[in-house]
Design an enzyme around this catalytic site. Structure first.
Site, PDB file in Angstrom:
ATOM      1  N   ARG A 203       0.851  -1.190   0.000  1.00  0.00           N
ATOM      2  CA  ARG A 203       0.000   0.000   0.000  1.00  0.00           C
ATOM      3  C   ARG A 203       0.887   1.241   0.000  1.00  0.00           C
ATOM      4  NH1 ARG A 203      -3.384  -2.971  -1.408  1.00  0.00           N
ATOM      5  NH2 ARG A 203      -5.454  -3.388  -0.511  1.00  0.00           N
TER       6      ARG A 203
ATOM      7  N   HIS B   9      -0.701   0.558  -9.878  1.00  0.00           N
ATOM      8  CA  HIS B   9      -1.378  -0.401  -8.989  1.00  0.00           C
ATOM      9  C   HIS B   9      -1.915  -1.596  -9.781  1.00  0.00           C
ATOM     10  CE1 HIS B   9      -3.493  -0.546  -4.820  1.00  0.00           C
ATOM     11  NE2 HIS B   9      -3.269  -1.768  -5.270  1.00  0.00           N
TER      12      HIS B   9
END
Length: 313
Positions: free
Chosen positions: A228, A276
């Protein structure tokens, strides 16, 4: 079964907009798509999504359980009013292997100096050079040795690297030296020519990759973050790259997503940035997972991969 099917409310990310209602057909439940159709909150039995808005889930009075569509559940845990109900995380072999492919690919690109040869090709220049070090002398550390971290470590085994992992508790993965607990973190970091972050995002791990941690890595180390964006203090990373302490970084996750146009990460010569995509949830596999969760709940069987809300994973 004569009773009405339970209703599962799906809150889908923008990338799934192309999926029609027929994609959600199931013998086990009736799918309700948030934002696409009207529903009564009291009719919803289960919820499935990635990042429900804080305070939203408490408006579903008859909710029995929540199913994350991602491997991480920080999108749920950021809600201070999250109902104290079972929350499961999505564990999918395909997703884990995609993450491992991404990490192996970028480790090898860096280890083999491929950027150097890419630059030489653009100049039509025949430039040969040796590897910086052989694989057997190259140390790769996995920060977070859970399902995904373990898969990454196992995928790196055939390349003859020295592999270590750090986690909250001791792990037993053949060929991987396990470090555990805060007291062993400095010893682990000192052995990381490549630091790969796959930690769950919790209060304890938020901002863990900061200037203090980066300074404990060996000179010329690389950082690869596929966990993250909030794990990493981006300004500290850039400072470590600019000072020459770090040789490079590969980032698939960021503090703000999408990465803002003005971010220096886009243009930094020592950073590879991807949007991502290291591992993307497969919709078909996700729906099968939700169906399995519903079957288990409705038949009284225990759910799998239930999150410990106190630990955050």
């Amino acid at each position: 079964r004569t009773l009405a099917k339970p209703k599962v409310l799906f809150m889908l990310p923008p990338g799934w907009d192309a999926l029609g209602k027929d994609s959600f057909a199931s013998d086990e439940f009736e799918a309700v798509l948030d934002g696409r159709e009207d529903y009564k909150p009291e009719e919803i039995t289960y919820f499935s999504g990635f990042r429900p808005p804080p305070g939203f889930l408490k408006t579903l009075p008859n909710l029995k359980a929540m199913f994350s569509l991602g491997a991480g559940v920080d999108g749920f845990l950021r809600d201070p009013e999250l109902p104290r109900l079972p929350l499961t995380r999505f564990v999918d072999p395909t997703l884990m292997h995609e993450m491992a492919q991404y990490v192996v690919m970028h480790v090898l690109i860096a280890h083999r100096g491929q950027r150097f040869f890419d630059a030489a090709q653009k100049e039509s220049a025949w430039r040969q050079r040796m590897l910086a070090r052989p694989s057997r002398d190259t140390r790769i550390g996995i920060l977070g040795l859970g399902d995904i971290g373990g898969t990454i470590a196992t995928s790196l085994l055939p390349f003859d690297f020295q592999l270590t992992g750090w986690s909250r508790s001791r792990k037993n993965i053949p060929g991987v030296k396990s470090f555990a607990g805060e007291s062993e973190l400095p010893q682990f970091l000192a052995r990381c020519d490549y630091l790969v972050c796959v930690l769950p995002l919790t209060d304890e791990t938020r901002g863990i990759i900061d200037a203090k941690l980066l300074a404990q890595l060996p000179q010329g180390a690389w950082v690869i973050n596929v966990a993250r964006g909030a794990h990493l203090i981006e300004e500290d990373l850039i400072a470590a790259l600019d000072s020459g302490h770090l040789a490079g970084a590969v980032l698939d996750v960021f503090q703000a997503e999408p990465l803002p146009d003005e971010s220096p990460i886009w243009r930094h010569p020592k950073i590879t940035a991807t949007p991502h995509i290291a591992g993307i949830t497969d919709a078909q596999a996700a729906f099968a997972y939700v169906a399995d969760c519903v079957i288990r709940c409705e038949s009284g069987q225990p759910l799998e991969n239930v999150v410990d809300l106190t630990k955050g994973y």
